[in-house]
Design an enzyme around this catalytic site. Sequence first.
Site, mmCIF file in Angstrom:
data_model
loop_
_atom_site.group_PDB
_atom_site.id
_atom_site.type_symbol
_atom_site.label_atom_id
_atom_site.label_comp_id
_atom_site.label_asym_id
_atom_site.label_seq_id
_atom_site.Cartn_x
_atom_site.Cartn_y
_atom_site.Cartn_z
ATOM 1 N N GLY A 272 0.816 -0.873 0.429
ATOM 2 C CA GLY A 272 0.051 0.008 0.134
ATOM 3 C C GLY A 272 0.808 1.407 -0.196
ATOM 4 N N ASP B 124 -11.700 3.006 11.329
ATOM 5 C CA ASP B 124 -11.054 3.031 9.473
ATOM 6 C C ASP B 124 -11.738 0.763 9.219
ATOM 7 O OD1 ASP B 124 -10.623 2.795 6.631
ATOM 8 O OD2 ASP B 124 -9.190 1.933 7.296
ATOM 9 N N LYS C 247 4.477 -6.976 8.510
ATOM 10 C CA LYS C 247 4.630 -5.384 7.979
ATOM 11 C C LYS C 247 5.747 -4.698 7.894
ATOM 12 C CE LYS C 247 0.447 -2.106 7.937
ATOM 13 N NZ LYS C 247 -0.637 -1.776 8.609
#
Length: 989
Positions: A61, A176, A81
Amino acid sequence: MVADSEDDLEARAVREARPEAAPLDLAGRRGLASLLTRVFGHEQTTEKFGRYEVGPRLGAGAFGEVYESTDPRLDRKVALKLLHRGATSVQIERLRREAQAMAQVEHPNLVAVFEIGHAEDRDFIAMELVAGTTLAGWAEGNPADDPGRWRRALAMLLAAGRGLVAAHERGVVHRDFKPANVLVGEDGVVKVADFGLASIGAPDSTTDSPERHSTDPGDDPPLDSAHHRLTLTGTVMGTPRYMSPEQHRGAVADLRSDQFCFAVSAWEVLHGVPPFTASSLPGLLADIEQGSMSPPAVAAVPGAVNTVLRRAMAVNPAGRHPSMKHLLAALSRASTAPRRRAGLLAATLGVAAGALAIGFAMRGDPASSTARCDPEDARAEAQRVWNDTRRQAVARALADTAVPYAETTRDTVERTLDEFTAEWAEARTDACRSTWIEATAPPEDLDRRVACLRDGLANAEALVVRLEGATAALAQRAPSAAAALPSPARCSDPGMQVRDDSPRTRAWRDQLAQARAARLLGEHAESAAMAEAVAHEAEAAAIRSVQGEALEEWSRAQHAVDHGTASPQIEQAHAIALELDDAEASAVRALEAASQTRNNERDRAETWFRHADAAIARQTDPSAELRARRQQVECEVMNKQRLPEVALAACQRARTILDEDPGEHARLRWQLSSDMANTLNLMGRNAERAVILAELRERAIARHGRFHPRVAGTTMNLGNTLRAMGDYDRAVEMLKESEELFTRAYAPDHQWVISSMLNRSSTLLSLRRYDEALAVTEQALQRHGDRRDTRTLGLLYTMAETHRRAGQLDEADRYLDRVEALEEELLPPEHPQRAESQHCRGMIAKQRKQWSQARARFQRALELQRDAPSNLQAAMAHTMLADIALEEGKYADAEASARRVESILEKASGRPSSHAANLLRLSISLAEQGKLDDAEQQIDTVTPIIDGYDGPGSAELKLDLAKLRARVADLRSGVAKPGVPSPPKKPSR
């Protein structure tokens, strides 16, 4: 030597002036390796990032990438990550926030975070790897027009919602939530991820960057463009399609904002289209503010479900559900309410019409009455709940969990539901015949029995509905939940009260059936929320009977949610039962209240037992199940009170009642056997306990299969019992087996795996196999990882204690330094758990013969336990003080400490070996003070205890007793003088 040409010198100068190339980062190294593989056929080597072995990339991303990786230290797969190299401070803060938010909460429906760190100039998080897809991916791969799809989707949404509830309970707001941030594992487990925008504690309004989205209508990019698929930046935080109106306006987002995001996501997943479909940002916000929603696209989704979601998408947060808990409870009810209510109305009209027809037939043609009570009608009603379609759905769901005991669980659940529905149909037919054919029961008896039978069938259906979306956690509890279905035979009890069976109360009882199924399957928070909602609604409508039932269910679930804390709702439920003169409900609720008492509340427990006995006495013919349950609860409670003799007598009374009754009572018998095993453990009667545990283990294998966690648990308990019996080699085998079973059922770092490892370590210590014991304990600590939590605290303490017992006192001190540093971080200064490290320090000082230091540590341990001065840990501290006083020749002090231990053991009932050793200490202190009559009296008391004890250390106890007798004889004859010196004592740990 050939001189360089001018061209060569110039080229070299250029090369030397060029800055050194930056080393390849992880992506570059992986790209180069891939190129070499394609061009030259080289095998790709495993890439490393820090200590992690990096596998395939899972996604990327704007901020970074996620890789499937392996942590070689713990031998487990993780999701790594990584932020891009040179990430901004805001991006690093977002990563930190994500790690903090995920670390705040441990829940099966939330992705666990293992580590946050920095390596190779990049910040990273190592977190739980969920192999599978996202909820968005699942929705795309499963057409919305599939009739059964919405149930599977709703089951996953409810699971994700439970993760949000857990986060909310710790003050974490996701901000989110969307289908792309919900992971769906190949094993069916659902987990909420990506807490990068979460606020912790007080809502966080930190911005990601100064960039803002345009609100000029002439410059609106499409909402499905790449620009808008990313999280919004600026003061607006979230993903536009799913954001609440307050988030769009840049206002503070709170728990109710998550509720809005959840509802939008749920609508999209259930219907295949979002509720707000505008193609630009201003248009989207306008639709949201005006409540302009797209119509439901999937007819199979119940209208009640859509209604619940619409409320959660209210523009004003105050108009939404009170909490995510309430939203989930409402969704659970709505998922079955429309079909059930329609069925209920038809059934109600059918019963009324049937009663008229049957009444007419009784006055006319008996043959038509016989037809009315046709068993096929009852079987058809039962098959509405349990039929081939549902059997296949449950079997498929259990198989999809991929747990090693899935097949056995399926067989057990199917067999239980087959038996239940067959018994139900028989009981339903018998109720009809006894009233209309045989005329042995009045019509009101039929009403009572039919209402009771409907409740039972509602419980079965609620269980089946949940099992159709089974997860691994549900599969584990499925057999016991099925076994807990109420016996249809109980509905024939003439003492059962007539219930209000109107459509409204029937709907409430159906909701309570859902709550009960959720509780039995381990979904306690959801169960509590559903039962609480019914309790409030019934209270508002002044329907006391339903209010009492809801309060009882709410209490049971809340007791499990709060890890054993007594729930006040049960007292109110009991008061309602007394008000309605419902003796059975009064007895059941009094027993539940007694079972929720704490281990220092004996008087309160006794009060509830008196209430239960009075209620049972008011019944004409109380059931064997209820009478046995009364005794079983007393056994359980007296075990908590450390009164094993009282507990054992109650257990034996319960067993006698069940043995005289023809019913199976499988669930109660299991609980009773488990309680008896605990009682015998407290009494040190380990050989008898081993027999019971071996029987329980065989029953668990037969019912659940070889690899079920219940088998692992009974295997671990059997191993611990064998250890207590001194059969250390077999104990090590059993504990190793339990560790392997728990690992197969859960994961290598699961708490029960670690518990088995620590038990095995203790057994190896008893065998004096110190190196093996340390290796096992060290492995357990490594598996748990670098978490800074109370479990880590316990593991570090165990390492210290292991080194101490191995005689490695300096190493034990080093681990205790780590323990005390973590205590400073996690525990208040006067927290009673700190007594453990003080006790271990005291034992080390005692082993070093540093008597004053040891005494100070044990006294500090007692100060920390001032709120529980009569527990066994306090008794151990007083025991050590008695030993120190004996070493120093302070025999009066030793006597005082030993008597304090006796007063504790009288209430807490420690092991016989502990009692015998303390009586020996007391006898020595008396003898060395010249109190020979008192000493001989204590010797007479301890002799039968030692003679009847055959566990570990029995030989040493017998030897110490013989030496003490000789010492007292010498003192009485004048051969020796008191206080010079005392005979050797049984060495303590």
